[in-house]
Design a protein around this motif. Structure first.
Motif, PDB file in Angstrom:
ATOM      1  N   GLU A 197       0.828  -1.209   0.000  1.00  8.69           N
ATOM      2  CA  GLU A 197       0.000   0.000   0.000  1.00  8.69           C
ATOM      3  C   GLU A 197       0.868   1.268   0.000  1.00  8.69           C
ATOM      4  O   GLU A 197       0.528   2.268  -0.633  1.00  8.69           O
ATOM      5  CB  GLU A 197      -0.944  -0.002   1.200  1.00  8.69           C
ATOM      6  CG  GLU A 197      -2.050  -1.041   1.070  1.00  8.69           C
ATOM      7  CD  GLU A 197      -3.067  -0.930   2.191  1.00  8.69           C
ATOM      8  OE1 GLU A 197      -2.886  -0.100   3.106  1.00  8.69           O
ATOM      9  OE2 GLU A 197      -4.056  -1.689   2.152  1.00  8.69           O
ATOM     10  N   PHE A 198       1.999   1.201   0.707  1.00  8.43           N
ATOM     11  CA  PHE A 198       2.942   2.322   0.719  1.00  8.43           C
ATOM     12  C   PHE A 198       3.479   2.563  -0.689  1.00  8.43           C
ATOM     13  O   PHE A 198       3.593   3.703  -1.150  1.00  8.43           O
ATOM     14  CB  PHE A 198       4.086   2.018   1.684  1.00  8.43           C
ATOM     15  CG  PHE A 198       5.156   3.080   1.773  1.00  8.43           C
ATOM     16  CD1 PHE A 198       4.837   4.411   2.001  1.00  8.43           C
ATOM     17  CD2 PHE A 198       6.506   2.739   1.647  1.00  8.43           C
ATOM     18  CE1 PHE A 198       5.822   5.385   2.091  1.00  8.43           C
ATOM     19  CE2 PHE A 198       7.495   3.695   1.751  1.00  8.43           C
ATOM     20  CZ  PHE A 198       7.149   5.028   1.968  1.00  8.43           C
ATOM     21  N   TYR A 238       3.686   8.094   6.168  1.00  7.28           N
ATOM     22  CA  TYR A 238       2.525   7.629   5.399  1.00  7.28           C
ATOM     23  C   TYR A 238       1.503   6.956   6.312  1.00  7.28           C
ATOM     24  O   TYR A 238       0.298   7.221   6.205  1.00  7.28           O
ATOM     25  CB  TYR A 238       2.985   6.661   4.303  1.00  7.28           C
ATOM     26  CG  TYR A 238       1.913   5.725   3.821  1.00  7.28           C
ATOM     27  CD1 TYR A 238       0.878   6.178   3.006  1.00  7.28           C
ATOM     28  CD2 TYR A 238       1.922   4.374   4.197  1.00  7.28           C
ATOM     29  CE1 TYR A 238      -0.125   5.314   2.578  1.00  7.28           C
ATOM     30  CE2 TYR A 238       0.929   3.509   3.783  1.00  7.28           C
ATOM     31  CZ  TYR A 238      -0.100   3.986   2.970  1.00  7.28           C
ATOM     32  OH  TYR A 238      -1.091   3.130   2.564  1.00  7.28           O
ATOM     33  N   LEU A 239       1.965   6.095   7.221  1.00  9.41           N
ATOM     34  CA  LEU A 239       1.052   5.400   8.134  1.00  9.41           C
ATOM     35  C   LEU A 239       0.328   6.388   9.050  1.00  9.41           C
ATOM     36  O   LEU A 239      -0.857   6.195   9.381  1.00  9.41           O
ATOM     37  CB  LEU A 239       1.813   4.367   8.963  1.00  9.41           C
ATOM     38  CG  LEU A 239       2.410   3.170   8.193  1.00  9.41           C
ATOM     39  CD1 LEU A 239       3.153   2.242   9.159  1.00  9.41           C
ATOM     40  CD2 LEU A 239       1.328   2.396   7.459  1.00  9.41           C
ATOM     41  N   THR A 272      -3.228   4.934  10.388  1.00  7.25           N
ATOM     42  CA  THR A 272      -3.055   3.511  10.683  1.00  7.25           C
ATOM     43  C   THR A 272      -2.384   3.338  12.033  1.00  7.25           C
ATOM     44  O   THR A 272      -2.578   2.339  12.724  1.00  7.25           O
ATOM     45  CB  THR A 272      -2.196   2.842   9.586  1.00  7.25           C
ATOM     46  OG1 THR A 272      -2.837   3.048   8.322  1.00  7.25           O
ATOM     47  CG2 THR A 272      -2.014   1.361   9.828  1.00  7.25           C
ATOM     48  N   ILE A 273      -1.547   4.325  12.411  1.00  2.00           N
ATOM     49  CA  ILE A 273      -0.849   4.300  13.705  1.00  2.00           C
ATOM     50  C   ILE A 273      -1.106   5.620  14.426  1.00  2.00           C
ATOM     51  O   ILE A 273      -1.479   6.617  13.807  1.00  2.00           O
ATOM     52  CB  ILE A 273       0.675   4.079  13.514  1.00  2.00           C
ATOM     53  CG1 ILE A 273       1.268   5.193  12.615  1.00  2.00           C
ATOM     54  CG2 ILE A 273       0.962   2.697  12.936  1.00  2.00           C
ATOM     55  CD1 ILE A 273       2.774   5.143  12.498  1.00  2.00           C
ATOM     56  N   GLU A 274      -0.908   5.595  15.731  1.00  3.11           N
ATOM     57  CA  GLU A 274      -1.152   6.797  16.542  1.00  3.11           C
ATOM     58  C   GLU A 274       0.125   7.553  16.860  1.00  3.11           C
ATOM     59  O   GLU A 274       0.084   8.719  17.244  1.00  3.11           O
ATOM     60  CB  GLU A 274      -1.854   6.398  17.849  1.00  3.11           C
ATOM     61  CG  GLU A 274      -3.262   5.859  17.618  1.00  3.11           C
ATOM     62  CD  GLU A 274      -3.944   5.468  18.915  1.00  3.11           C
ATOM     63  OE1 GLU A 274      -3.307   5.608  19.991  1.00  3.11           O
ATOM     64  OE2 GLU A 274      -5.097   5.027  18.862  1.00  3.11           O
ATOM     65  N   ALA A 315       2.776  -0.906  13.718  1.00  5.94           N
ATOM     66  CA  ALA A 315       2.244  -0.089  14.819  1.00  5.94           C
ATOM     67  C   ALA A 315       2.913  -0.394  16.151  1.00  5.94           C
ATOM     68  O   ALA A 315       2.858   0.417  17.081  1.00  5.94           O
ATOM     69  CB  ALA A 315       0.739  -0.296  14.942  1.00  5.94           C
ATOM     70  N   GLU A 316       3.563  -1.560  16.245  1.00  9.16           N
ATOM     71  CA  GLU A 316       4.187  -1.976  17.507  1.00  9.16           C
ATOM     72  C   GLU A 316       5.679  -1.643  17.571  1.00  9.16           C
ATOM     73  O   GLU A 316       6.329  -1.861  18.596  1.00  9.16           O
ATOM     74  CB  GLU A 316       3.990  -3.481  17.706  1.00  9.16           C
ATOM     75  CG  GLU A 316       2.517  -3.901  17.757  1.00  9.16           C
ATOM     76  CD  GLU A 316       2.354  -5.402  17.673  1.00  9.16           C
ATOM     77  OE1 GLU A 316       1.998  -6.002  18.709  1.00  9.16           O
ATOM     78  OE2 GLU A 316       2.586  -5.976  16.581  1.00  9.16           O
ATOM     79  N   VAL A 317       6.202  -1.119  16.482  1.00 10.98           N
ATOM     80  CA  VAL A 317       7.631  -0.782  16.424  1.00 10.98           C
ATOM     81  C   VAL A 317       7.906   0.425  17.312  1.00 10.98           C
ATOM     82  O   VAL A 317       7.152   1.393  17.337  1.00 10.98           O
ATOM     83  CB  VAL A 317       8.054  -0.492  14.965  1.00 10.98           C
ATOM     84  CG1 VAL A 317       9.426   0.155  14.913  1.00 10.98           C
ATOM     85  CG2 VAL A 317       8.046  -1.776  14.141  1.00 10.98           C
ATOM     86  N   LYS A 318       9.025   0.356  18.034  1.00 12.74           N
ATOM     87  CA  LYS A 318       9.461   1.476  18.877  1.00 12.74           C
ATOM     88  C   LYS A 318      10.761   2.046  18.315  1.00 12.74           C
ATOM     89  O   LYS A 318      11.443   1.398  17.504  1.00 12.74           O
ATOM     90  CB  LYS A 318       9.661   1.003  20.314  1.00 12.74           C
ATOM     91  CG  LYS A 318       8.362   0.570  21.004  1.00 12.74           C
ATOM     92  CD  LYS A 318       8.632   0.158  22.436  1.00 12.74           C
ATOM     93  CE  LYS A 318       7.323  -0.086  23.186  1.00 12.74           C
ATOM     94  NZ  LYS A 318       6.476  -1.109  22.576  1.00 12.74           N
TER      95      LYS A 318
END
Length: 299
Positions: free
Chosen positions: A9-10, A86-87, A92-94, A49-52
């Motif tokens: 999608e990106f 983009y996300l 898609t992410i906060e 979304a879980e990546v730090k």
């Protein structure tokens, strides 16, 4: 959705919204894939979304241990940052984990620059009695006079020449448009080539608007421009490592040495970030220092 769906999608977003070239598009997607592969290899079954931030920093450390240059690490991080931007845009992410990850420090290599005399020597060895010589002289004059990238030179179109007012319309990276001045001498050789040489070339379909053509009537290639410049440098007995970009470096350096405003030089070069242009200020200082060492009686 898994990583592959997000990456796909990106890619669609980059193609449709950012109008990136095929090469740039592939580079971005390849860099995100590298990061995804690293997470999997590290045993981290996490979604974007879980990546730090720490995951990205460890990835960069991993690249450094593999011997990947800081410039390449910076490019990969740029791709990751674009992906997360983009996300965020898509909601898609906060939060964006890449925000606080700093670009690896790059020691910028000072590029080779030609002196005014070397420019004159190069131009002097070109045989203007041949059609190719007239074209090559016009190409090098334009490269040096307007500071174009080699891609901008080969993509230059007749419909984008405004020689009556001394400007070229250039479509640069990411399809960004800018108008750059062209000197009188360069314009004179360019007009002479178009009117006396190019007008006699049987132009192939879809190449009618390109300024610089090869013998077959198609747009001249990047490789051919490189080869022409290497050959001319050899004839002029110039030992420096010369490429089309050398004329762009020389253009910027000579302007700054002459007192040009760095912001104006940035706009002419089409640099998005002024820090890229500031390398020429540093080069300016190095040249002045070398001049002092060579010519000052008490140096």
């Amino acid at each position: 959705m898994g990583w592959q769906s997000y990456i796909k999608e990106f890619g669609t977003y980059l193609k449709l919204e950012r109008s990136l070239s095929e090469n740039s598009l592939e580079a971005y997607l390849h860099d995100i894939q590298k990061f995804s592969d690293y997470l999997e290899m590290a045993g981290l079954s996490i979604l974007p979304a879980e990546v730090k931030a720490d995951h990205i920093k460890k990835f960069l450390s991993y690249l450094a241990k593999l011997g990947i240059a800081a410039s390449s690490q910076a490019r990969i991080l740029s791709g990751i940052k674009a992906f997360y931007k983009y996300l965020m845009l898509e909601e898609t992410i906060e939060r964006d984990p890449s925000v606080n990850v700093h670009t690896p420090r790059i020691d910028r290599k000072i590029p080779d620059v030609l002196s005014l005399q070397e420019i004159e020597d190069l131009l002097a060895v070109i045989d203007l009695s041949t059609p190719e010589g007239a074209r090559n002289r016009a190409m090098i004059e334009v490269l040096y006079s307007s500071g174009l990238r080699v891609t901008e030179l080969i993509e230059l179109k007749i419909s984008n020449l405004y020689l009556d007012i001394g400007f070229l319309r250039i479509i640069g990276k990411a399809n960004k448009e800018r108008f750059v001045p062209i000197g009188r001498e360069a314009a004179r050789y360019l007009i002479s080539y178009i009117e006396n040489i190019r007008s006699n070339v049987p132009v192939k379909p879809n190449n009618e608007d390109f300024v610089f053509l090869n013998r077959r009537g198609t747009k001249i290639s990047r490789v051919m421009v490189f080869m022409i410049i290497k050959e001319v440098a050899l004839l002029a007995d110039i030992k420096k490592n010369i490429s089309p970009h050398t004329f762009r470096h020389s253009f910027a350096t000579h302007l700054i040495l002459g007192g040009a405003n760095i912001k104006a030089v940035q706009e002419m070069l089409g640099h998005e970030n002024i820090t890229t242009t500031e390398i020429y200020k540093r080069l300016d200082q190095d040249i002045l220092r070398q001049t002092l060492l060579e010519f000052h009686p008490r140096s």
